[in-house]
Scaffold this motif. Structure first.
Motif, short mmCIF file in Angstrom:
data_model
loop_
_atom_site.label_atom_id
_atom_site.label_comp_id
_atom_site.label_asym_id
_atom_site.label_seq_id
_atom_site.Cartn_x
_atom_site.Cartn_y
_atom_site.Cartn_z
N MET A 235 8.80 -9.73 -19.03
CA MET A 235 9.22 -10.39 -17.81
C MET A 235 9.20 -9.40 -16.65
O MET A 235 8.83 -9.78 -15.54
CB MET A 235 10.61 -10.99 -17.98
CG MET A 235 11.01 -11.85 -16.80
SD MET A 235 12.58 -12.67 -16.93
CE MET A 235 12.27 -13.83 -18.22
N ALA A 236 9.58 -8.15 -16.91
CA ALA A 236 9.59 -7.14 -15.85
C ALA A 236 8.20 -6.91 -15.30
O ALA A 236 8.03 -6.71 -14.09
CB ALA A 236 10.21 -5.84 -16.36
N GLN A 237 7.19 -6.96 -16.16
CA GLN A 237 5.81 -6.78 -15.70
C GLN A 237 5.39 -7.92 -14.78
O GLN A 237 4.74 -7.68 -13.76
CB GLN A 237 4.86 -6.70 -16.89
CG GLN A 237 4.96 -5.41 -17.66
CD GLN A 237 4.04 -5.41 -18.87
OE1 GLN A 237 3.64 -6.46 -19.36
NE2 GLN A 237 3.71 -4.22 -19.34
N CYS A 238 5.77 -9.12 -15.14
CA CYS A 238 5.45 -10.29 -14.29
C CYS A 238 6.13 -10.17 -12.94
O CYS A 238 5.51 -10.40 -11.90
CB CYS A 238 5.88 -11.58 -14.97
SG CYS A 238 4.86 -12.04 -16.36
N LEU A 239 7.42 -9.82 -12.95
CA LEU A 239 8.15 -9.70 -11.68
C LEU A 239 7.60 -8.56 -10.83
O LEU A 239 7.62 -8.64 -9.60
CB LEU A 239 9.64 -9.51 -11.95
CG LEU A 239 10.36 -10.72 -12.51
CD1 LEU A 239 11.80 -10.36 -12.88
CD2 LEU A 239 10.35 -11.87 -11.53
N GLY A 240 7.10 -7.51 -11.48
CA GLY A 240 6.53 -6.38 -10.74
C GLY A 240 5.25 -6.74 -10.01
O GLY A 240 4.85 -6.06 -9.06
N LYS A 241 4.59 -7.81 -10.42
CA LYS A 241 3.35 -8.25 -9.78
C LYS A 241 3.59 -9.17 -8.59
O LYS A 241 2.66 -9.53 -7.89
CB LYS A 241 2.47 -8.97 -10.81
CG LYS A 241 1.99 -8.06 -11.91
CD LYS A 241 1.15 -8.83 -12.90
CE LYS A 241 0.70 -7.94 -14.04
NZ LYS A 241 -0.11 -8.68 -15.03
N ILE A 242 4.83 -9.57 -8.37
CA ILE A 242 5.16 -10.49 -7.28
C ILE A 242 5.54 -9.71 -6.04
O ILE A 242 6.37 -8.81 -6.09
CB ILE A 242 6.31 -11.43 -7.70
CG1 ILE A 242 5.87 -12.30 -8.88
CG2 ILE A 242 6.74 -12.29 -6.51
CD1 ILE A 242 6.98 -13.12 -9.47
N LYS A 243 4.91 -10.04 -4.93
CA LYS A 243 5.25 -9.42 -3.65
C LYS A 243 5.91 -10.49 -2.77
O LYS A 243 5.36 -11.57 -2.59
CB LYS A 243 3.99 -8.90 -2.97
CG LYS A 243 4.26 -8.36 -1.58
CD LYS A 243 3.35 -7.23 -1.25
CE LYS A 243 3.58 -6.71 0.14
NZ LYS A 243 4.74 -5.90 0.30
N VAL A 244 7.07 -10.17 -2.26
CA VAL A 244 7.81 -11.09 -1.39
C VAL A 244 7.74 -10.56 0.03
O VAL A 244 8.05 -9.40 0.29
CB VAL A 244 9.28 -11.22 -1.85
CG1 VAL A 244 10.04 -12.12 -0.89
CG2 VAL A 244 9.35 -11.76 -3.27
N VAL A 245 7.34 -11.43 0.95
CA VAL A 245 7.27 -11.10 2.36
C VAL A 245 8.16 -12.09 3.09
O VAL A 245 8.01 -13.30 2.93
CB VAL A 245 5.83 -11.18 2.89
CG1 VAL A 245 5.78 -10.88 4.38
CG2 VAL A 245 4.91 -10.26 2.12
N GLN A 246 9.09 -11.58 3.87
CA GLN A 246 9.96 -12.47 4.64
C GLN A 246 9.33 -12.74 6.00
O GLN A 246 9.02 -11.83 6.75
CB GLN A 246 11.34 -11.85 4.81
CG GLN A 246 12.09 -11.75 3.51
CD GLN A 246 13.50 -11.23 3.69
OE1 GLN A 246 13.87 -10.71 4.74
NE2 GLN A 246 14.30 -11.37 2.65
#
Length: 175
Positions: free
Chosen positions: A1-12
């Motif tokens: 799960m950590a690998q998946c979350l590491g691939k997500i980029k959040v831009v506000q």
């Protein structure tokens, strides 16, 4: 799960100008995001509503620019774009539709659902999904860690489908 979350980029993003600038940079390749496969805009109406009303054409102009950038990015970079759209529900008493039943008048109510981004989007997306949390779970298998969601495919390229399925969403994912 950590690998998946590491691939997500959040831009506000706080304004339409910022989101258009972001999409322009992606389109012009001045901003390169490696392995970009999906962009989720949550929620576009929040950015647009400040520009609509009183014959204000600025919001429509921003929307046209954004849609053109989205089309280019989808087609040329093979990236999917999901725009989350808020749907409001308005329940009104239908005054013209009273029914006489055993000398009692029965009031009827009409529910109207409106998408937050308006009619403009009727011709833009290829797929329109509606997600709705199911409140009455008597007939559906669920537990306290999961909740059922009704997913309806409303239309695809101007063809109304109305196909539905039930998803159970929880801490372990979607099943």
């Amino acid at each position: 799960m950590a690998q998946c979350l590491g691939k997500i980029k959040v831009v506000q993003i706080w304004t339409m100008e910022e989101i258009i600038d972001l999409f322009k940079k992606i389109k012009d390749k001045t901003l390169i995001i490696h392995n970009l496969v999906l962009i989720i805009i949550d929620s576009l109406p929040c950015l647009l509503l400040q520009h609509f009303g009183d014959d204000n054409k600025i919001g429509l102009n921003y929307l046209n620019i954004l849609v053109n950038h989205c089309r280019f990015i989808c087609k040329n970079f093979n990236v999917g774009i999901v725009c989350v759209n808020i749907q409001t529900r308005w329940v009104q008493q239908d005054l013209a539709d009273y029914e006489e039943e055993d000398d009692h008048l029965r009031e009827t109510y009409v529910e109207k659902q409106t998408r937050g981004s308006g009619k403009y989007w009727q011709h833009i997306p290829a797929l329109v999904f509606q997600m709705e949390k199911i409140m009455n779970t008597v007939d559906i298998e669920s537990d306290k860690n999961n909740f059922p969601v009704k997913l309806t495919l409303i239309r695809t390229n101007k063809i109304n489908l109305g196909q539905k399925c039930i998803l159970n969403v929880g801490s372990s994912g979607v099943r």
